[in-house]
Design a protein around this motif. Structure first.
Motif, short mmCIF file in Angstrom:
data_model
loop_
_atom_site.label_atom_id
_atom_site.label_comp_id
_atom_site.label_asym_id
_atom_site.label_seq_id
_atom_site.Cartn_x
_atom_site.Cartn_y
_atom_site.Cartn_z
N GLY A 150 30.18 1.73 42.64
CA GLY A 150 30.80 0.74 41.77
C GLY A 150 32.32 0.81 41.84
N GLY A 151 32.94 -0.25 41.43
CA GLY A 151 34.40 -0.25 41.28
C GLY A 151 35.19 -0.56 42.53
N VAL A 152 34.50 -0.83 43.66
CA VAL A 152 35.24 -1.12 44.89
C VAL A 152 35.61 -2.61 45.00
CG1 VAL A 152 34.19 0.81 46.16
CG2 VAL A 152 33.16 -1.46 46.30
N SER A 155 31.83 -7.24 43.15
CA SER A 155 31.63 -8.52 42.44
C SER A 155 32.79 -9.46 42.73
CB SER A 155 31.54 -8.28 40.93
OG SER A 155 30.45 -7.45 40.66
N SER A 156 34.00 -8.92 42.78
CA SER A 156 35.16 -9.78 43.07
C SER A 156 35.02 -10.43 44.44
CB SER A 156 36.46 -8.96 43.06
OG SER A 156 36.56 -8.22 41.88
N SER A 183 29.37 -8.71 35.73
CA SER A 183 30.77 -9.02 35.42
C SER A 183 31.07 -10.50 35.51
CB SER A 183 31.69 -8.24 36.36
OG SER A 183 31.17 -8.22 37.64
N MET A 187 34.32 -12.93 34.82
CA MET A 187 35.05 -13.40 36.00
C MET A 187 34.98 -14.92 36.19
SD MET A 187 34.37 -10.57 38.92
CE MET A 187 35.02 -8.90 38.77
N MET A 310 40.91 -3.92 48.52
CA MET A 310 42.00 -3.06 48.06
C MET A 310 42.67 -2.36 49.25
SD MET A 310 40.37 -1.48 44.62
CE MET A 310 39.26 -2.38 43.55
N PRO A 345 43.88 -7.61 50.04
CA PRO A 345 44.85 -6.70 49.41
C PRO A 345 44.63 -6.57 47.90
CG PRO A 345 45.86 -8.82 49.82
CD PRO A 345 44.48 -8.90 50.39
N ILE A 346 45.17 -5.49 47.34
CA ILE A 346 45.21 -5.39 45.87
C ILE A 346 46.36 -6.26 45.41
CG2 ILE A 346 45.54 -3.85 43.88
CD1 ILE A 346 44.85 -1.51 45.64
N THR A 347 46.07 -7.16 44.51
CA THR A 347 47.16 -7.96 43.94
C THR A 347 46.95 -8.02 42.44
OG1 THR A 347 45.90 -10.00 44.16
CG2 THR A 347 47.37 -9.48 45.98
N LEU A 350 44.82 -11.15 41.46
CA LEU A 350 43.36 -11.17 41.56
C LEU A 350 42.76 -10.56 40.29
CD1 LEU A 350 41.03 -10.77 44.49
CD2 LEU A 350 40.52 -9.48 42.45
N ARG A 351 43.33 -9.44 39.87
CA ARG A 351 42.81 -8.79 38.66
C ARG A 351 43.02 -9.70 37.44
NH1 ARG A 351 44.38 -7.78 34.18
NH2 ARG A 351 46.38 -6.90 34.83
P1 ADP Z 1 32.51 -3.71 41.49
O1 ADP Z 1 31.68 -4.97 41.48
O2 ADP Z 1 32.51 -3.06 42.85
O3 ADP Z 1 32.16 -2.76 40.40
P2 ADP Z 1 34.67 -5.38 40.53
O4 ADP Z 1 34.67 -6.54 41.46
O5 ADP Z 1 34.05 -5.52 39.19
O6 ADP Z 1 34.04 -4.11 41.26
O7 ADP Z 1 36.18 -4.90 40.41
C1 ADP Z 1 36.57 -3.84 39.57
C2 ADP Z 1 37.96 -4.15 39.02
O8 ADP Z 1 38.91 -4.15 40.08
C3 ADP Z 1 38.06 -5.51 38.36
O9 ADP Z 1 38.92 -5.40 37.25
C4 ADP Z 1 38.69 -6.39 39.42
O10 ADP Z 1 39.45 -7.45 38.86
C5 ADP Z 1 39.60 -5.39 40.13
N1 ADP Z 1 39.79 -5.70 41.54
C6 ADP Z 1 38.85 -5.79 42.50
N2 ADP Z 1 39.40 -6.10 43.69
C7 ADP Z 1 40.74 -6.22 43.47
C8 ADP Z 1 41.86 -6.55 44.29
N3 ADP Z 1 41.75 -6.78 45.59
N4 ADP Z 1 43.08 -6.61 43.69
C9 ADP Z 1 43.22 -6.37 42.36
N5 ADP Z 1 42.22 -6.05 41.55
C10 ADP Z 1 40.98 -5.97 42.09
#
Ligand code: ADP
Length: 405
Positions: A150-152, A155-156, A183, A187, A310, A345-347, A350-351
C-alpha cells in the motif's frame, strides 16, 4: 441511445470555423472526441492568438449544433465539454455545457467537477451488441491495477489512467475494488452523492468523464472494513457484475495491495486483458512489485506494463529531485520481460487534486510541475492503450483458426 464519437464528429462538420475557415472538422481544428452514454467532450486546436470570447463562441456553436441534432434524433445530451489547446497541447480555454437546448433557452453550465450529484445514468445501452464474453459483455478491455504494497500510489495511478484513457476518447469505467481501504470516494469527490440502484443494478457515478463504482459508497463511512474471504469474494463479484456499466472500451480495476483474495476472485470471474503493476523506485518497493507481478503470472493474467510512481519530486520551480532514486522500476520491468509504461513524478498538485476529488485538474496543469505531471499521465494512458491493443492482437492470434477444406 448512446452518443457516439462518429455522431458528435458529424455534427461538428456543420459548425463553421471562424479562425481557419471551412468547418471545425475539415479545418483540422477537431483533435479528438469522446462520447459515452449521454456525455460528450471534444478537444479543438485554439489556433494562433485566438481570444477567449471567440473560443467561447465557437464552443457555444458546437454545443448548440450537437444539442439540436441530438434532440432531433431523440438522443439525450447531458453534458458537453469543449477544450481548446494550443499547438503544444496546453489547455487555453474550457467551456462546459449541460443539458439539452429547448426553444430560446441558452445552455446551462455544468456543475464544477466532482460536485455534481449522482443521477442514475439514462440510456444504458442494454440492447447493443455485446462487445465481449463473460459476465461483462459490454466491456471490451478489463485491466487490473495492482501493487505489492500500500501507499505506492496504486489508486492514484488507476484513477489517472482511467481519466487519461477517457480523455483519449474512450468510454471508461473504474471499479474501486480496494475493499480494505477504498480511496475513490475522496479522489473522485463522491462525498455529496448517493449510490443509486435502479432495477436491481448499481448505477455508476459519472464523474470526470468516467463511470465509477466504489465499495466505499456502499458501507458506512466510519465503519472499519473487516472482510473475510467469502465476504470479500461476494463484494467484488457484486461490484463488478451488478453494476450497470453499459458499453465500455476499458474497465480499470483498482485492486487491494498485495497478493490476496480479491485478485483470485477477479481472475476466476472475469476475463482480463491484462494487469498494470505500480511501484516506487526504491529497491524494497520493487521486491514487493516483483511478487505482485508473480501473482498475476500465476493467475494467468498478462502484465501490460509497470508504472514507476513517485519517481522524482518536481518542485514548483520545475526542478526535479530524485528522492527515492531513479529508473529502478524500468530495470525491474526489463528483468521481468514486461513493458515499462512510464514514470509519474511526485507533485504537490497530484496530492492536492486527489484530496479535492478533482483528477481532471491533473490534466490541466499550467505551471512547470503541473505540465510535467500532465505529460507523464498522458503518455502513460497512451502507452497503456498501445499495450492493451497489442494484448488484444495476441489473444486474437492465439485463437484457433477454423480451416475448411
Ligand atoms: P495506494 O493506492 O498505493 O495505497 P494512493 O494512490 O492512495 O496509494 O496514494 C497514497 C497517497 O500518496 C495519496 O495521498 C496520494 O494523493 C499520494 N500520491 C500518490 N502518488 C503521488 C504522486 N505522484 N505525487 C504526489 N502525491 C502522490
Amino acid at each position: 441511445m448512446s452518443l457516439t464519437k462518429d455522431f458528435v464528429t458529424s455534427c461538428l462538420t456543420g459548425v463553421p470555423d471562424p479562425i481557419r475557415g471551412k468547418d471545425l472538422v475539415s479545418s483540422g481544428a477537431l483533435l479528438w472526441v469522446s462520447a459515452c452514454d449521454t456525455y460528450a467532450s471534444v478537444r479543438l486546436n485554439a489556433g494562433p492568438q485566438a481570444a477567449a470570447p471567440v473560443l467561447q463562441q465557437i464552443a457555444q456553436l458546437a454545443h448548440s449544433k450537437v444539442a439540436q441534432i441530438a434532440q432531433r434524433n431523440g438522443q439525450q445530451l447531458d453534458s458537453f465539454i469543449v477544450e481548446f489547446v494550443d499547438d503544444a497541447g496546453g489547455v487555453v480555454h474550457t467551456a462546459k455545457f449541460g443539458g439539452m437546448l429547448s426553444a430560446g433557452e441558452s445552455p446551462k453550465p455544468s456543475p464544477p467537477p466532482g460536485s455534481a450529484g449522482h443521477e442514475p445514468i439514462p440510456g444504458l445501452n442494454k440492447s447493443a451488441k455485446p462487445a465481449g464474453a463473460g459476465p461483462l459483455p459490454g466491456v471490451r478491455n478489463i485491466i487490473a491495477v495492482g501493487a505489492g504494497k500500500g501507499g505506492v500510489g496504486k489508486s492514484s495511478i488507476a484513477l489517472n489512467l482511467a481519466v487519461g484513457l477517457a480523455r483519449r476518447g474512450h468510454a471508461v469505467g473504474l471499479l474501486d475494488a480496494d475493499i480494505y481501504g477504498p480511496s475513490m470516494p475522496t479522489m473522485l469527490g463522491l462525498a455529496p452523492m448517493e449510490q443509486a440502484v435502479l432495477a436491481g443494478r448499481l448505477q455508476p457515478f459519472y464523474v470526470h468523464g468516467i463511470k465509477a463504482i466504489t465499495i466505499g459508497k456502499l458501507v458506512d463511512d466510519g465503519r472499519p472494513l473487516i472482510w473475510r474471504g467469502p465476504m470479500a469474494h461476494g463484494a467484488f463479484k457484486q461490484l463488478a457484475e451488478q453494476t450497470a456499466w453499459g458499453e465500455l472500451d476499458y474497465l480499470i480495476i483498482d485492486l487491494p495491495p498485495g497478493t490476496g483474495d480479491i485478485a483470485l476472485t477477479m481472475a476466476q470471474s472475469l476475463t482480463l486483458s491484462g494487469a498494470v503493476v505500480v511501484c516506487t523506485p526504491q529497491k524494497v518497493a520493487q521486491d514487493d512489485a516483483v511478487r505482485a507481478a508473480g501473482m498475476f503470472k500465476q493467475l494467468g493474467i498478462p502484465i501490460l506494463g509497470v508504472v514507476e510512481n513517485m519517481s522524482a519530486f518536481i518542485g514548483d520551480d520545475g526542478k526535479s529531485y530524485e528522492i527515492f532514486g531513479k529508473g529502478g522500476a524500468e530495470v525491474m520491468a526489463q528483468k521481468l520481460g514486461v513493458p515499462f509504461l512510464g514514470a509519474v513524478p511526485i507533485t504537490m498538485s497530484l496530492r492536492e487534486n486527489s484530496d479535492k476529488g478533482d483528477p481532471t485538474a491533473n490534466f490541466e496543469g499550467q505551471q512547470a510541475a503541473g505540465v510535467r505531471l500532465r505529460e507523464a499521465l498522458e503518455s502513460l494512458a497512451a502507452n497503456l492503450e498501445s499495450q492493451a491493443a497489442l494484448a488484444a492482437m495476441r489473444t486474437g492470434a492465439a485463437r484457433p483458426v477454423l480451416t475448411i477444406t
